[in-house]
Design a protein around this motif. Structure first.
Motif, PDB file in Angstrom:
ATOM      1  N   TYR A  35      -9.495  -3.374  -2.033  1.00 42.21           N
ATOM      2  CA  TYR A  35      -9.097  -4.350  -3.030  1.00 42.21           C
ATOM      3  C   TYR A  35      -8.076  -3.441  -4.176  1.00 42.21           C
ATOM      4  O   TYR A  35      -7.135  -4.315  -4.549  1.00 42.21           O
ATOM      5  N   VAL A  36      -8.207  -2.081  -4.194  1.00 39.20           N
ATOM      6  CA  VAL A  36      -7.516  -1.304  -5.160  1.00 39.20           C
ATOM      7  C   VAL A  36      -6.184  -0.795  -4.437  1.00 39.20           C
ATOM      8  O   VAL A  36      -5.144  -0.901  -4.667  1.00 39.20           O
ATOM      9  N   SER A  37      -6.700  -0.021  -3.328  1.00 41.82           N
ATOM     10  CA  SER A  37      -5.509   0.794  -2.560  1.00 41.82           C
ATOM     11  C   SER A  37      -4.370  -0.102  -2.024  1.00 41.82           C
ATOM     12  O   SER A  37      -3.303   0.433  -1.843  1.00 41.82           O
ATOM     13  N   GLU A  38      -4.900  -1.352  -1.490  1.00 45.43           N
ATOM     14  CA  GLU A  38      -3.787  -2.351  -0.889  1.00 45.43           C
ATOM     15  C   GLU A  38      -3.464  -3.419  -1.713  1.00 45.43           C
ATOM     16  O   GLU A  38      -2.725  -4.285  -1.263  1.00 45.43           O
ATOM     17  N   SER A  39      -3.533  -3.194  -3.202  1.00 46.91           N
ATOM     18  CA  SER A  39      -2.988  -3.935  -4.181  1.00 46.91           C
ATOM     19  C   SER A  39      -3.512  -5.695  -4.024  1.00 46.91           C
ATOM     20  O   SER A  39      -2.893  -6.637  -4.245  1.00 46.91           O
ATOM     21  N   TRP A  40      -4.867  -5.816  -3.451  1.00 49.62           N
ATOM     22  CA  TRP A  40      -5.388  -7.195  -3.267  1.00 49.62           C
ATOM     23  C   TRP A  40      -5.784  -7.802  -4.833  1.00 49.62           C
ATOM     24  O   TRP A  40      -5.787  -9.058  -4.863  1.00 49.62           O
ATOM     25  N   SER A  41      -5.722  -6.829  -5.651  1.00 56.10           N
ATOM     26  CA  SER A  41      -6.020  -7.516  -7.108  1.00 56.10           C
ATOM     27  C   SER A  41      -4.984  -8.344  -7.520  1.00 56.10           C
ATOM     28  O   SER A  41      -5.387  -9.040  -8.587  1.00 56.10           O
ATOM     29  N   GLN A  42      -3.854  -8.468  -6.860  1.00 54.69           N
ATOM     30  CA  GLN A  42      -2.588  -9.246  -7.440  1.00 54.69           C
ATOM     31  C   GLN A  42      -2.489 -10.400  -6.556  1.00 54.69           C
ATOM     32  O   GLN A  42      -1.581 -11.134  -6.929  1.00 54.69           O
ATOM     33  N   ARG A  43      -3.363 -10.448  -5.683  1.00 50.32           N
ATOM     34  CA  ARG A  43      -3.149 -11.685  -4.670  1.00 50.32           C
ATOM     35  C   ARG A  43      -4.159 -13.065  -5.048  1.00 50.32           C
ATOM     36  O   ARG A  43      -5.095 -12.745  -5.503  1.00 50.32           O
ATOM     37  N   LYS A  44      -3.539 -14.139  -4.753  1.00 51.03           N
ATOM     38  CA  LYS A  44      -4.218 -15.216  -5.160  1.00 51.03           C
ATOM     39  C   LYS A  44      -5.511 -15.504  -4.030  1.00 51.03           C
ATOM     40  O   LYS A  44      -6.704 -15.880  -4.637  1.00 51.03           O
ATOM     41  N   PHE A  45      -5.345 -15.286  -2.937  1.00 51.70           N
ATOM     42  CA  PHE A  45      -6.468 -15.328  -1.807  1.00 51.70           C
ATOM     43  C   PHE A  45      -6.949 -13.924  -1.620  1.00 51.70           C
ATOM     44  O   PHE A  45      -5.858 -12.868  -1.327  1.00 51.70           O
ATOM     45  N   VAL A  46      -7.972 -13.634  -1.598  1.00 51.04           N
ATOM     46  CA  VAL A  46      -8.713 -12.227  -1.204  1.00 51.04           C
ATOM     47  C   VAL A  46      -9.483 -12.528  -0.022  1.00 51.04           C
ATOM     48  O   VAL A  46     -10.592 -13.252  -0.183  1.00 51.04           O
ATOM     49  N   ASP A  47      -9.421 -11.763   1.084  1.00 55.18           N
ATOM     50  CA  ASP A  47     -10.287 -11.825   2.198  1.00 55.18           C
ATOM     51  C   ASP A  47     -11.719 -11.458   1.802  1.00 55.18           C
ATOM     52  O   ASP A  47     -12.019 -10.324   1.048  1.00 55.18           O
TER      53      ASP A  47
END
Length: 596
Positions: A205-217
């Motif tokens: 979530y942090v290292s691959e920048s998922w925090s900026q995405r609308k959908f999160v796996d």
């Protein structure tokens, strides 16, 4: 040994039997949300009834900093509120997914119920902007933690002293506090953010920048929850726990003066009291904390209760004295709220109300006498309302040479006495407030508390307590009650009849006080218990049955100490200090003894 029994048939005949809805407002006399709340705010500053989890104090600074570093000003910037909300939702849903659809251990994970429902859908990814986990516009940050974080100096703001407790009859901060704009962390806030970042830096979530995405796996959220969740602060990977300890205990550069220092000493006192209770085999709770601070004793054993003196380290004596004043106020609150229980019961089935002069005619003195003997195995020396406070005190074992003689142990009953404040309070909150003798037991608690107070609370702490009275009329406190009695009756008030004393006390501190609270804050949007028309009290068909005084911040403090790994709970022993807690307390007490 006194055996407390159920009311006899004679008393049952005069009991009220119609069931009415209980009052939904928890503080009908303002005794918990005014002076008591101000005292608690200083003693456990920034730990409130709605901020019981330590990790939120580092998570929210991280959420702000992560948004500022990685999203603010970018092409897909969602704005500060939406950006922080998305990260909060990721933590909440991730924690629930990690715990297989359940919230973190210890509870108070804001939005965990909607998250549990959403987790049942078993989606491969989740739209964190579309999902609304809480009604508050800024989530749990705005609803609960914003005030405490501002007061701790986590943000750069114009004001660092805002109301951090829930608004009356709600579980959220006042709208004015929720509306305060904060965006930039202070240096203290950055320390918290950086410590939390260390705990979650290896998550996708942090290292691959998922925090900026609308959908999160889902798998990304689950991994994030396994590091960022509230109860995950207990793991070895939690780098923020040490910094949070420093913040709550006001050390290592965090704010340490004024109320922050009081919070530090209160937490040390709680740790010490837990250890003292643990050694005696007593399960620590608010009552035990009160006994230690108020009486300096604990009652040990159920079959043969035995009082044990508690000696606290000298460095904790100042904070213990302040908590003694706090618990003195709580005993006053229980007594007055028990009078209110009696009044609310009397008003049942009397739609036309009751004239002030007829109030006590609706309470059966013979029934009081019967129930009193059942409870205490001794007789009242006369008709209750014609007895004096001195008569009741003498029956209790208190002897006064003169009306103002309150300077010795003669007015301080031992903790194990059936007439001690502790025993009387337990009777009232266990149900006797709703029985016919409730008014008599409350009167004894009222008199005992008033007479012990001048002898038990030294002048500096009396002055400290009195400074928290902002409005002498609306803010009920022991000094004001004593002033009223001395002003109305002179120093010999204890030799006036209960009828005279209780008429003045109930009219001023119950009837008029409830009326004042109802006008001042609309009674939380609910109907008051009664209206007053000249000298007639008219009920509103709403009941009030629970006179207990609350210590809501202590409950939160215990959870925070648990989160910090200093204490733990089990069903057999209650709260106990951890080995780490033993080491921490010993080191901090040594620091208190060392010259600065």
């Amino acid at each position: 040994m006194y055996q407390f029994t159920k009311p006899s048939d004679a008393v049952q005949l005069v009991r009220w039997n119609k069931e009415l809805p209980s009052a939904s407002a928890a503080d009908p006399l303002g005794l918990n949300l005014r002076v008591s709340a101000r005292l608690a705010n200083e003693l456990l500053h920034c730990i409130t009834s709605i901020t019981p989890r330590a990790r939120y104090y580092s998570f929210f600074p991280w959420a702000f900093e992560d948004y500022r570093d990685n999203e603010h000003g970018a092409s897909k910037d969602r704005g500060r509120i939406s950006g922080v909300l998305a990260r909060e939702r990721a933590m909440v849903l991730g924690a629930v997914l990690h715990h297989n659809g359940k919230p973190c251990e210890g509870g108070a994970l804001g939005g965990s119920d909607p998250a549990s429902t959403l987790a049942k859908s078993k989606k491969k990814s989740y739209d964190l902007l579309a999902w609304r986990h809480l009604k508050a516009a800024e989530g749990q940050f705005g609803a609960a933690y914003k005030g405490s974080l501002i007061n701790l100096g986590v943000f750069k703001t114009e004001s660092d002293e805002v109301e951090d407790e829930a608004a009356a009859d709600t579980d959220e901060l006042d709208e004015s506090v929720q509306a305060i704009e904060v965006s930039e962390l202070s240096s203290l806030g950055k320390r918290l953010a950086q410590a939390f970042a260390q705990s979650v830096r290896r998550t996708k979530y942090v290292s691959e920048s998922w925090s900026q995405r609308k959908f999160v796996d889902a798998d990304v959220l689950t991994q994030f929850g396994s590091r960022a969740g509230l109860c995950e602060i207990s793991t070895k990977s939690a780098s923020d726990r040490g910094v949070l300890r420093s913040m709550f205990f006001a050390r290592d550069g965090f704010r340490s003066t004024g109320s922050h220092g009081r919070r530090r000493m209160s937490l040390l006192l709680v740790l010490e009291c837990i250890g003292q209770a643990q050694r005696l085999g007593v399960s620590f709770d608010n009552s035990v904390f009160s006994d230690i601070c108020y009486f300096g004793e604990l009652v040990v054993g159920e079959d043969e209760p035995t009082p044990k003196a508690i000696r606290l380290p000298k460095s904790l004596s100042d904070i213990a004295e302040r908590w003694r004043a706090y618990h003195s106020h709580n005993y006053l609150a229980v007594a007055l709220q028990s009078f209110l229980v009696t009044l609310a019961r009397i008003l049942r089935d009397r739609p036309g109300g009751i004239v002030r002069s007829d109030l006590f005619s609706h309470v059966s003195s013979p029934a009081i006498t019967v129930r009193f003997k059942e409870l205490f195995e001794c007789d009242l020396p006369g008709e209750f309302f014609e007895l004096t406070p001195r008569d009741l005190l003498t029956l209790s074992g208190v002897t006064l040479a003169s009306p103002t003689d309150s300077s010795s142990d003669k007015v301080q009953l031992p903790i194990a006495s059936p007439f001690s404040e502790r025993s009387l309070e337990n009777l009232l909150i266990d149900g006797e407030a709703n029985e016919v003798a409730g008014i008599a037991i409350a009167a004894m608690l009222f008199y005992q508390t008033l007479l012990r107070y001048p002898a038990a609370v030294a002048a500096p702490f009396h002055n400290w307590y009195e400074r928290h009275v902002k409005d002498p009329y609306a803010d009920i406190a022991l000094p004001g009650v004593l002033d009223m009695l001395n002003g109305e009756f002179g120093s010999a008030w204890i030799d006036r009849s209960n009828r005279e004393i209780l008429d003045r006390v109930i009219w001023r501190f119950v009837v008029r006080q409830h009326q004042t609270m109802s006008y001042e804050r609309g009674f939380g949007g609910n109907a008051p218990l009664f209206h007053v028309d000249s000298v007639t009290v008219i009920g509103t068909n709403t009941d009030y049955t629970d006179p207990r005084a609350l210590n809501v911040r202590l409950r939160s403090a215990l959870q925070i100490l648990t989160d910090l790994g200093l204490i733990y709970w089990n069903d057999d022993d209650g709260y106990s200090r951890t080995e780490d807690g033993d080491v921490w307390l010993a080191a901090e007490l040594r620091n208190e003894q060392s010259p600065s």
